[in-house]
Write a protein that holds these residues in place. Sequence first.
Motif, short mmCIF file in Angstrom:
data_model
loop_
_atom_site.label_atom_id
_atom_site.label_comp_id
_atom_site.label_asym_id
_atom_site.label_seq_id
_atom_site.Cartn_x
_atom_site.Cartn_y
_atom_site.Cartn_z
N TRP A 140 52.71 54.22 47.55
CA TRP A 140 52.00 55.43 47.13
C TRP A 140 50.65 55.05 46.51
N LEU A 141 50.60 53.99 45.70
CA LEU A 141 49.34 53.55 45.10
C LEU A 141 48.35 53.10 46.18
N SER A 142 48.84 52.39 47.19
CA SER A 142 47.97 51.96 48.29
C SER A 142 47.43 53.17 49.05
N PHE A 143 48.31 54.12 49.34
CA PHE A 143 47.90 55.33 50.06
C PHE A 143 46.89 56.12 49.23
N SER A 144 47.14 56.25 47.94
CA SER A 144 46.23 57.01 47.08
C SER A 144 44.85 56.37 47.03
N ARG A 145 44.82 55.06 46.98
CA ARG A 145 43.53 54.36 46.93
C ARG A 145 42.78 54.51 48.24
N LYS A 146 43.52 54.48 49.34
CA LYS A 146 42.90 54.55 50.67
C LYS A 146 42.55 55.98 51.07
#
Length: 157
Positions: A140-146
């Motif tokens: 989720w953190l990776s998706f949010s950043r991207k």
Amino acid sequence: MINDNSLQNNIRLKTKRTSLNELLALYEINFLKLKKLLPNLFTKERKYFCLPEGNKNSDVVITAEQESKFTSRLIISQSNLSIEKVENLIIEVAIYHDLKMVEVRRFNGKHQFWSRNSFPNKNMLSKDEKFQWNKYLSEWLSFSRKEGLGNIKSILP
């Protein structure tokens, strides 16, 4: 004639067991990802941004609270607009500043203390539920950043 024991050995499902070292490494990875997403996280203001969800956007609000000198609590809430039957996402996270680790404490109101569960159990949690919650946070953190839409805005409490 086929020997039953050899057949059972061939059919036996191979399950991946997660170790404590893998869980701790995931805590450290999540800390780094969180710092990249929100470098100035520890202010009194709530953080707000949007994430794409089908042809709509879901709102994300992140609230940080200082618990002590070495730990903080973070509450991530994401509204769900595209699927009516699915409840909003609420993740409560513990941040250990001295260890540089982030751990999911609650996931949609469910609390998980043990790193491994016996199975079956009364809540029907999988054996490595804690690892799965933290893996989800990492993704989720990776998706949010991207994919996060717009700048992260601060909202006064």
